[in-house]
Write a protein that holds these residues in place. Structure first.
Motif, PDB file in Angstrom:
ATOM      1  N   GLN A   1      -3.410   2.560  -7.050  1.00 43.44           N
ATOM      2  CA  GLN A   1      -3.958   1.362  -6.389  1.00 43.44           C
ATOM      3  C   GLN A   1      -3.679   1.364  -4.886  1.00 43.44           C
ATOM      4  O   GLN A   1      -4.531   1.018  -4.089  1.00 43.44           O
ATOM      5  N   VAL A   2      -2.468   1.785  -4.519  1.00 41.72           N
ATOM      6  CA  VAL A   2      -2.112   1.850  -3.097  1.00 41.72           C
ATOM      7  C   VAL A   2      -3.054   2.825  -2.379  1.00 41.72           C
ATOM      8  O   VAL A   2      -3.605   2.521  -1.319  1.00 41.72           O
TER       9      VAL A   2
ATOM     10  N   LEU B   1       2.244   5.235   2.051  1.00 39.46           N
ATOM     11  CA  LEU B   1       1.687   6.556   1.712  1.00 39.46           C
ATOM     12  C   LEU B   1       0.265   6.770   2.254  1.00 39.46           C
ATOM     13  O   LEU B   1       0.004   7.795   2.914  1.00 39.46           O
ATOM     14  N   PRO B   2      -0.698   5.827   2.048  1.00 39.50           N
ATOM     15  CA  PRO B   2      -2.060   6.080   2.554  1.00 39.50           C
ATOM     16  C   PRO B   2      -2.102   6.283   4.063  1.00 39.50           C
ATOM     17  O   PRO B   2      -2.801   7.182   4.546  1.00 39.50           O
TER      18      PRO B   2
ATOM     19  N   TYR C   1       4.814   4.666 -12.533  1.00 36.38           N
ATOM     20  CA  TYR C   1       4.342   4.596 -11.144  1.00 36.38           C
ATOM     21  C   TYR C   1       2.889   4.991 -10.908  1.00 36.38           C
ATOM     22  O   TYR C   1       2.391   4.806  -9.799  1.00 36.38           O
ATOM     23  N   LEU C   2       2.225   5.578 -11.908  1.00 33.38           N
ATOM     24  CA  LEU C   2       0.887   6.105 -11.609  1.00 33.38           C
ATOM     25  C   LEU C   2      -0.085   5.013 -11.160  1.00 33.38           C
ATOM     26  O   LEU C   2      -0.803   5.172 -10.164  1.00 33.38           O
ATOM     27  N   GLU C   3      -0.093   3.904 -11.883  1.00 28.87           N
ATOM     28  CA  GLU C   3      -1.025   2.818 -11.552  1.00 28.87           C
ATOM     29  C   GLU C   3      -0.757   2.297 -10.129  1.00 28.87           C
ATOM     30  O   GLU C   3      -1.682   2.133  -9.324  1.00 28.87           O
TER      31      GLU C   3
ATOM     32  N   GLU D   1     -11.420   6.982  -1.317  1.00 32.12           N
ATOM     33  CA  GLU D   1     -12.455   6.625  -2.281  1.00 32.12           C
ATOM     34  C   GLU D   1     -12.207   7.260  -3.650  1.00 32.12           C
ATOM     35  O   GLU D   1     -12.301   6.626  -4.680  1.00 32.12           O
ATOM     36  N   THR D   2     -11.877   8.559  -3.622  1.00 33.68           N
ATOM     37  CA  THR D   2     -11.720   9.266  -4.899  1.00 33.68           C
ATOM     38  C   THR D   2     -10.250   9.583  -5.160  1.00 33.68           C
ATOM     39  O   THR D   2      -9.654  10.429  -4.487  1.00 33.68           O
ATOM     40  N   VAL D   3      -9.684   8.854  -6.111  1.00 39.09           N
ATOM     41  CA  VAL D   3      -8.290   9.113  -6.507  1.00 39.09           C
ATOM     42  C   VAL D   3      -8.283   9.287  -8.023  1.00 39.09           C
ATOM     43  O   VAL D   3      -8.513   8.336  -8.765  1.00 39.09           O
TER      44      VAL D   3
END
Ligand code: GLY
Length: 367
Positions: free
Chosen positions: A59-60, A27-28, A53-55, A66-68
């Motif tokens: 993290q991915v 994804l990133p 799945y949020l965590e 920087e800002t998620v």
């Protein structure tokens, strides 16, 4: 599994890709490739998907962004409303999200529709990405840019067409999906075969074991084919001025049944019932044969979908179709079948024909 891609055009130009894979890892990189480097990201999810799945997704993404931040909506159709959207706007304002920033919809159809609507309207429109985690969202609602919320009991009454920048489908999310939700999502896949592609329909029937066993390779192939059918339709008619309405096969009576059930039946379950009713009306109008009707009806069973329902007031349910926003000039635009793999739009379905089809769906204890 090998990553697959499908490009969707909008107004003749490449617009976004649907990507099929089995992890969140890429994804990133995909977001960077789209030029999102350096932007703030808000992941919008709901309280069911959040613990799953949020965590992991956060993290991915943090490896490159920087800002998620994240925003958790309450789960369920009953929360798909403007009050929740207003609170999401307030959160984005508090986090100082500007026009360049990005929303990610992580969840099922409701999360996708609401996040897409917030993206379409916040600061007159910001980018968003769909990360669908249910079969219904992966097969249908994440594609084609329909976004919106319900209003005063009317489904999807307020909304906008707003295209995602990417649909990132992690098929392994289907492994944790509740059996009833999985079946309900499958109704939209079957719908695509029924309305446009008899070969795909036959392929589904032949692969019922692998599909219900959730074999990821089979699901990848199934979703690619299913999304490709939807692609052809939405590319030709993105704003539903014509043939996109074919995708409403099973939805006219389906929505009315869904509303009457007080949303105790899932959307996809009602779509299955609606497809059976549409096939029944098509048979009664001599458009398809009796064998086709029974074949279509029985085909939903191995996939865990209902083909009959508890008694309802058929007159009242049929009347509800007139309040569906898909009526045009007071006429219901009904989707019927000319054969398996070919749907047509008809304005010639009478209230009585709908009532008879609903009556046929009512569970018969003698059977
Ligand atoms: N779900 C039907 C459509 O996208 O038009």
């Amino acid at each position: 599994m090998e990553m697959k891609r499908l490009e969707i055009k909008y107004q003749g130009k490449p617009c976004y890709e649907i990507l099929f894979t089995d992890t969140f890892e890429a994804l990133p990189e995909e977001l960077s490739a789209l030029g999102f480097e350096g932007r703030k990201i808000c992941i919008v999810t709901d309280h069911i998907v959040c613990p799953l799945y949020l965590e992991e997704v956060t993290q991915v993404l943090k490896k490159r962004f920087e800002t998620v931040v994240s925003y958790v909506l309450p789960a369920g159709e009953e929360h798909k409303n403007l009050d929740e959207i207003r609170q999401l706007y307030a959160y984005l304002i508090g986090e100082k999200f500007d026009r360049k920033d990005l929303l990610i919809a992580l969840g099922g159809g409701v999360v996708g529709d609401m996040t897409g609507f917030a993206a379409a309207t916040y600061l007159r429109g910001i980018d968003f990405v769909q990360v669908p985690t249910t079969l219904l969202a992966q097969a249908d609602s994440s594609i084609g840019g329909k976004t919106g919320v319900d209003l005063d009991g009317y489904k999807n009454m307020v909304g906008a067409f707003w295209m995602p920048r990417l649909v990132y489908t992690n098929l392994s999310t289907l492994k944790t999906l509740d059996a009833r939700q999985f079946s309900a999502g499958f109704a939209e896949v079957m719908k695509h075969g029924l309305l446009k592609d008899v070969h795909f329909y036959t392929w589904l029937v032949d692969h019922s074991y692998e599909i219900t066993d959730r074999d990821l390779e089979t699901l990848g192939e199934m979703l690619w084919q299913s999304c490709n059918i939807k692609r052809m339709i939405v590319e030709k008619d993105p704003k539903e001025t014509g043939d996109r309405a074919l995708l409403n096969l099973g939805h006219t009576l389906g929505h009315a049944i869904e509303k009457t059930s007080g949303f105790t039946l899932l959307h996809g379950e009602c779509v299955a019932l609606g497809c059976v009713a549409a096939a029944y009306i098509s048979w009664k109008k001599d458009m398809i044969g009796m064998e086709d009707y029974y074949e279509i009806r029985d085909m939903f069973v191995p996939f865990g979908l209902p083909i009959s329902m508890e008694p309802v007031d058929c007159k009242a349910v049929a009347a509800l179709t007139l309040s569906d926003k898909k009526t045009q000039g007071g006429k219901v635009r009904f989707v019927l079948l000319q054969k398996i793999g070919k749907a047509v739009i008809s304005e010639e379905v009478t209230r009585e024909e709908m009532e008879n089809a609903l009556q046929e769906l009512i569970f018969d204890e003698k059977e």
